[in-house]
Design an enzyme around this catalytic site. Sequence first.
Site, PDB file in Angstrom:
ATOM      1  N   CYS A 107       0.803  -1.228   0.000  1.00 20.25           N
ATOM      2  CA  CYS A 107       0.000   0.000   0.000  1.00 20.25           C
ATOM      3  C   CYS A 107       0.835   1.278   0.000  1.00 20.25           C
ATOM      4  CB  CYS A 107      -0.950   0.001   1.201  1.00 20.25           C
ATOM      5  SG  CYS A 107      -2.196  -1.307   1.120  1.00 20.25           S
ATOM      6  N   HIS A 141      -2.660   7.227   2.751  1.00 18.40           N
ATOM      7  CA  HIS A 141      -3.190   5.967   2.222  1.00 18.40           C
ATOM      8  C   HIS A 141      -4.520   5.685   2.904  1.00 18.40           C
ATOM      9  CE1 HIS A 141      -3.905   1.823   1.438  1.00 18.40           C
ATOM     10  NE2 HIS A 141      -3.558   1.430   2.654  1.00 18.40           N
ATOM     11  N   ASN A 145     -10.336   0.258   0.867  1.00 18.52           N
ATOM     12  CA  ASN A 145      -8.881   0.287   0.757  1.00 18.52           C
ATOM     13  C   ASN A 145      -8.494  -0.293  -0.598  1.00 18.52           C
ATOM     14  OD1 ASN A 145      -6.104  -0.273   0.889  1.00 18.52           O
ATOM     15  ND2 ASN A 145      -6.161  -0.835   3.048  1.00 18.52           N
TER      16      ASN A 145
END
Length: 352
Positions: A118, A260, A290
């Site tokens: 990520c 993020h 996500n």
Amino acid sequence: MTTIAPGPPAAVLCGLAGWVPPRVVTNDELAERLDTDDAWIRTRTGIRRRHVIEPGQATSDLAVEAGRRALRHAGGGSVDAVIVTTTTPDRPCPATAPAVAARLGLAGAAAFDVGAVCTGFVYGLATAAGLITSGVAERVLLIGADTYSTIVDPLDRANAIIFGDGAGAVVLRAGQAVDPGAVGRFDLGSDGAHEDLITVTAGGSRRNSTGGEVQRPDRRFAMRGNEVYRHAVTRMAESARAVLGTAGWKIDDVDHFVPHQANLRILHSVADDLGLPRERCVVHVDSVGNTGAASVPLALTDAFTRQAIRPGDRLLLTAFGGGLTWGSCLLTWPELPPIPAYPDDQGDETAS
């Protein structure tokens, strides 16, 4: 006549776009197969819905869509390099980026993948900036794309509610550090001692070298959520402070914090740790979940499309992912044209 020497070379943002697949999975739909409900998911994650690919689609399909739109937004033209940051490549071999480049009509350009889970987009941004400032490339297309629906067990109550599929892309050009849109300082880090906190066991040389049949759970994404949460908040806040200190920025200098999009609790916890008002935190996780390496560029695209980010605004980007990896960078937003809607669109371009 006095000649003013140009400033140091820099990578300058000149286009961006995002794309998520049309299929929407709501919390209510997940509740039908998991022991949960909409209220529990929202309270735990802040997520209302996520997008997932259809059978037969792959990460490269999303990357091509986002890349094509970003190139259009940047005024078209070619690039010297294509970078795809992803945890879910089409295949273990070869890399996904060359196929994406070819489908975009960019065959001949350098093309490679970056794997930092990520944190991938921030690592990719540093890599793209390095290609430009070293003179290797004049223009770079950077794409963050992930299809977590292909590796997350749909019956895994802890993770199935969090992840979605998507892609976001930016185009960077060679310019000067004083140019609006110039990518600023970076802070990057890792700690492989905690590699077991976020894993997909099968598919690599370590698991393959042991022999024996690969079990289904080995092919699925696994995460030790409570430990990851603690590391994520600590590492993102530390990295953010480090890059601000390097640039001589104070917290009050930051107009927008773009982390993020892991889940809403992590976003708010990092903002609180930094002493940033939560309203300065760009939030997009509620609409798409996500999306891994795609989350930062998708959040940027959504905020820009909503005109929440304006020219001259100072941005702090921060990410955390498996590895463990983390990174931050600074950016002053440039003057960019609106992102148009295209008649051949099949997905939600801004995912807003």
